[in-house]
Write a protein that holds these residues in place. Structure first.
Motif, PDB file in Angstrom:
ATOM      1  N   SER A 101       0.851  -1.187   0.000  1.00  0.00           N
ATOM      2  CA  SER A 101       0.000   0.000   0.000  1.00  0.00           C
ATOM      3  C   SER A 101       0.886   1.235   0.000  1.00  0.00           C
ATOM      4  O   SER A 101       2.111   1.146   0.076  1.00  0.00           O
ATOM      5  N   ARG A 108      -6.581  -6.717   8.865  1.00  0.00           N
ATOM      6  CA  ARG A 108      -8.020  -6.457   8.913  1.00  0.00           C
ATOM      7  C   ARG A 108      -8.777  -7.652   8.339  1.00  0.00           C
ATOM      8  O   ARG A 108      -8.340  -8.266   7.357  1.00  0.00           O
ATOM      9  N   ALA A 128      -1.104  -6.110   7.505  1.00  0.00           N
ATOM     10  CA  ALA A 128      -2.495  -5.878   7.120  1.00  0.00           C
ATOM     11  C   ALA A 128      -3.349  -7.026   7.637  1.00  0.00           C
ATOM     12  O   ALA A 128      -3.577  -8.019   6.949  1.00  0.00           O
ATOM     13  N   VAL A 163      -9.160  -7.929   4.591  1.00  0.00           N
ATOM     14  CA  VAL A 163      -7.902  -8.202   3.880  1.00  0.00           C
ATOM     15  C   VAL A 163      -7.548  -9.677   3.985  1.00  0.00           C
ATOM     16  O   VAL A 163      -7.172 -10.317   2.993  1.00  0.00           O
ATOM     17  N   ASP A 175      -0.852  -7.880  13.198  1.00  0.00           N
ATOM     18  CA  ASP A 175      -0.984  -6.458  12.904  1.00  0.00           C
ATOM     19  C   ASP A 175      -1.392  -5.733  14.179  1.00  0.00           C
ATOM     20  O   ASP A 175      -2.506  -5.939  14.677  1.00  0.00           O
TER      21      ASP A 175
END
Length: 291
Positions: free
Chosen positions: A87, A98, A96, A101, A127
């Motif tokens: 990113s 989330r 990442a 994701v 994360d």
């Protein structure tokens, strides 16, 4: 005698000495053809555990393994990792975790590996911006949906492992660990106590083992290489350790596997156990060197 097999999650039997695919070149050309040959030779030699990750080329490593080995022979486990993504304006790799994701990366891994279920899926890093319960809980949900068989973690502390195990069964941990770098000894001990597979990344200290006089001396006594001594030490260190040395050369692959037949005496182990550590320090950022 050191066992050469281990059951990940209590039921998935693999040969303890596996193969890390990170170093395989994926760009079109002669190097890619060599990579395909190395992957195929690994399976010919009886390797049943191959480690890859989305981080390794943004999925290109997974695609390479599928090209080389699909349809997969019975008993072959290809484990992959999710939880990092590119990113920002320069496309930097960042953690990442989330849920959306992780879900997308698992779906993409299924497609690239050409499978309906990933038998062992590992969270590449925790994360810190996303609650651990959300990250592990997402993988638990994907397991319930049948897209994951078993769940693993990478580069975690004992506390993080304990937290994750309160949410879902953890089948494996992949932390940095080798003869000269034993920072994660407490994590290894926790895995051994719980019967969790421990996959050390950077298992041979990238050539630093051979620079130590004691390692070189043991290697000379056994007519072996320092790399073989480092791998044999890992295999004898704990029955839950599953080393995954990586290479892009067939001769090195064969050399690594020969470590399985190397017999270290109790005296050898004692000498190597007493080596002062050359700890590399914690990994603070995601790079292509990460396990």
């Amino acid at each position: 005698m050191t066992s050469t097999a281990f059951r990940i999650g209590g039921d998935l039997s693999v040969r303890r000495l596996g193969f890390g695919a990170m170093h395989l070149a994926t760009e079109p050309g002669p190097a890619r053809e060599t990579s395909l040959a190395v992957a195929r030779r690994a399976v010919e030699l009886g390797i049943t555990l191959i480690d890859t990750a989305y981080l390794y080329g943004g999925g290109a490593n997974e695609e390479l393994l599928a090209e080389a080995l699909h349809p997969y022979p019975d008993g072959l486990l290809i484990t992959t990792k999710v939880g990092v993504a590119q990113s920002g304006p320069l496309g930097e790799w960042q953690l990442a975790g989330r849920p959306e994701v992780l879900r997308d990366q698992v779906e993409q891994a299924l497609r690239r590996l050409r499978v309906e279920r990933i038998e062992l899926l590992q969270l590449h890093r925790v994360d810190p911006r996303t609650p651990l319960a959300d990250q592990v809980g997402t993988l638990r949900d994907l397991r319930t949906e049948g897209k994951i068989g078993r769940i693993g973690l990478s580069e975690v502390t004992v506390d993080e492992l304990d937290q994750a195990r309160r949410i879902v069964d953890i089948a494996s941990v992949q932390n940095r660990y080798n003869l000269l770098d034993r920072e994660h000894e407490p994590v290894l001990a926790a895995c051994a106590a719980a019967g969790i597979a421990f996959l050390p990344w950077r298992p041979v200290a990238w050539g630093e083992s051979g620079a130590r006089a004691e390692v070189a001396a043991v290697a000379a006594e056994l007519d072996a290489t320092p790399t073989q001594v480092a791998l044999a030490w890992l295999l004898g260190r704990s029955p839950v350790i599953l080393p995954i040395p990586g290479t892009a050369r067939i001769d090195h692959l064969e050399e690594n596997l020969a470590a399985e037949r190397l017999h270290l005496t109790r005296a050898h182990h004692d000498r190597l156990d007493r080596l002062p550590e050359l700890t590399q320090g914690s990994v603070s950022s995601v790079t292509t060197e990460a396990g």
